[in-house]
Motif scaffolding. Structure first.
Motif, PDB file in Angstrom:
ATOM      1  N   ALA A   1      39.569 -22.695  18.084  1.00 22.00           N
ATOM      2  CA  ALA A   1      40.024 -23.058  17.111  1.00 22.00           C
ATOM      3  C   ALA A   1      40.124 -23.892  16.644  1.00 22.00           C
TER       4      ALA A   1
ATOM      5  N   GLN B   1      38.986 -25.042  12.502  1.00 20.61           N
ATOM      6  CA  GLN B   1      39.049 -25.198  10.960  1.00 20.61           C
ATOM      7  C   GLN B   1      38.510 -25.547  10.212  1.00 20.61           C
TER       8      GLN B   1
ATOM      9  N   ASP C   1      38.630 -19.226   7.894  1.00 14.07           N
ATOM     10  CA  ASP C   1      39.632 -19.299   7.795  1.00 14.07           C
ATOM     11  C   ASP C   1      40.254 -18.897   7.261  1.00 14.07           C
TER      12      ASP C   1
ATOM     13  N   GLN D   1      44.364 -19.029   6.591  1.00 15.02           N
ATOM     14  CA  GLN D   1      44.648 -19.722   7.578  1.00 15.02           C
ATOM     15  C   GLN D   1      45.315 -19.517   9.007  1.00 15.02           C
TER      16      GLN D   1
ATOM     17  N   VAL E   1      43.399 -18.873  11.812  1.00 16.03           N
ATOM     18  CA  VAL E   1      42.885 -19.935  12.598  1.00 16.03           C
ATOM     19  C   VAL E   1      43.737 -21.230  13.084  1.00 16.03           C
ATOM     20  N   ARG E   2      43.888 -22.182  11.800  1.00 14.30           N
ATOM     21  CA  ARG E   2      44.921 -23.177  12.222  1.00 14.30           C
ATOM     22  C   ARG E   2      46.044 -22.741  12.781  1.00 14.30           C
TER      23      ARG E   2
ATOM     24  N   THR F   1      40.271 -27.033  19.968  1.00 18.41           N
ATOM     25  CA  THR F   1      41.274 -27.392  17.760  1.00 18.41           C
ATOM     26  C   THR F   1      41.241 -28.751  17.393  1.00 18.41           C
TER      27      THR F   1
ATOM     28  N   GLU G   1      35.747 -28.095  12.082  1.00 15.00           N
ATOM     29  CA  GLU G   1      35.149 -28.228  12.450  1.00 15.00           C
ATOM     30  C   GLU G   1      34.002 -29.288  12.239  1.00 15.00           C
TER      31      GLU G   1
ATOM     32  N   TYR H   1      38.225 -16.791  14.743  1.00 14.63           N
ATOM     33  CA  TYR H   1      37.480 -16.560  12.365  1.00 14.63           C
ATOM     34  C   TYR H   1      38.467 -15.807  12.107  1.00 14.63           C
ATOM     35  N   ALA H   2      38.068 -15.977  10.143  1.00 16.53           N
ATOM     36  CA  ALA H   2      39.249 -15.540  10.029  1.00 16.53           C
ATOM     37  C   ALA H   2      38.240 -15.331   8.434  1.00 16.53           C
TER      38      ALA H   2
ATOM     39  N   THR I   1      37.256 -11.863  14.718  1.00 20.15           N
ATOM     40  CA  THR I   1      37.155 -12.263  13.002  1.00 20.15           C
ATOM     41  C   THR I   1      38.438 -11.360  12.920  1.00 20.15           C
TER      42      THR I   1
END
Length: 345
Positions: free
Chosen positions: A31, A33, A37, A40, A42-43, A108, A111, A139-140, A198
């Motif tokens: 996960a 960031q 994302d 937010q 993933v965060r 985490t 990235e 992913y988002a 995702t």
């Protein structure tokens, strides 16, 4: 000293010391960031895991090797003209335990901006040390979906059995690269099972916190990795955001019109998805035929059937006598004397 040795530092006890035979077959959740994302999601998902579950750091990456601070400037706190704090851009691999004590790993942090290939090799090395045999990446993405409909989570992965029953991408596409995608590619080529999830976030709230995205990712993680995660706190956050969005829609006819159009589009897409699932005769990617196409196909079938009947009738008339004799002679127990209407009697 190897490249990976400079890239991360093992915490004590290291992953090789922590791993036991019972830990073989661990799942690793990735996960990171900064890429894909939206909301937010993933965060929030990674923060929720760290706040709700027992965990211990396994390895800490050297962010100086991986982060371009000019593109990702950490926040600095000034207190009455004095610098007192700076945001910690930590990139860490944790060993977690779910609500039932089942272990799994969590990678985490931000990235990496740099050295994706070396970073991917380092993650693969840590996965091997920790007994990981499958990864789940979060992913988002901002999508044209309404917040008033159930959140969609789309899956991709190296093992078709693992994504069975999940919604998947139905076309071939080229997307911008990411460090997480590089990790997936490297690990799948090494024989590990990789799965990407995702969350589809409404594009008009992609810049705001959207806890439903985090909830959707973690809820799907529970099923694919056989974990038990505490999600009630996220459910409470989701209710608050839903109420806020409902108030905004009620207060603005323009927003309500946009949401209504997205709802109709969403419902039509879901209807197409159901038809594809229900029609097992369709090949992968094949569309459900329209009524006109079905009618035309029926007409062609009937026409070909009639043509075949005409041909069979002509052949039957020419050989009618011979065929009848041959047929009756072959019937067991048949005696022509028993049939007074038989012309050969």
């Amino acid at each position: 000293m190897s490249d990976s040795d400079r890239m991360y530092e093992l915490e004590y006890p290291g992953p090789s010391a922590q791993s036991t035979d019972a830990d073989d077959g661990l799942s690793m959740v990735i996960a990171l960031q900064g890429y894909a994302d939206a909301g937010q999601g993933v965060r929030q998902a990674s923060q929720h895991l760290l706040q709700a579950l027992d965990h211990a750091a396994v390895a800490t990456f050297n962010v100086d090797e991986l982060i371009d601070y000019r593109s990702r400037r950490p926040g600095v706190t000034l207190d009455h003209g004095r610098v007192v704090d700076r945001e910690d851009l930590a990139l860490t691999l944790y060993r977690m335990e779910d609500s039932d004590g089942q272990p799994f790993m969590l990678l985490t942090g931000p990235e990496p901006d740099l050295r994706w290939e070396a970073f991917s090799r380092a993650v693969a090395e840590l996965a091997s040390r920790s007994g990981v045999d499958r990864t789940v990446t979060f992913y988002a993405a901002p999508m044209t979906v309404p917040h008033t409909r159930p959140l969609i989570v789309t899956a991709h992965g190296s093992d078709p059995a693992q994504i069975q029953g999940l919604r998947t991408w139905e076309s071939r596409m080229i997307i911008p690269g990411a460090a997480m995608l590089d990790i997936e590619l490297l690990l799948s080529r090494g024989g590990l099972s990789t799965l990407g999830l995702t969350a589809h976030v409404p594009h008009y709230i992609a810049a705001s916190d959207y806890p439903e995205a985090a909830y959707g990712l973690l809820h799907t993680l529970e099923s694919v990795a056989d974990l038990n995660l505490p999600l009630r706190a996220l459910e409470a956050d989701m209710d608050k955001v839903r109420q806020q969005l409902a108030e905004q829609v009620d207060d603005s006819a323009e927003i309500a019109s946009v949401v209504g159009a997205l709802e109709r589009q969403y419902d039509e897409d879901q209807s197409r998805q159901r038809k594809r699932r229900d029609n097992a005769l369709l090949a992968p990617g094949q569309e459900v035929p329209s009524g006109e196409e079905i009618s035309a196909e029926v007409e062609r079938f009937l026409a070909s059937t009639l043509d075949m009947s005409d041909d069979d009738g002509d052949n039957g008339n020419e050989d009618d006598g011979e065929d009848r004799d041959a047929d009756t002679d072959d019937v067991p127990g048949y005696n022509p004397d028993d049939n007074p209407d038989d012309p050969d009697r």
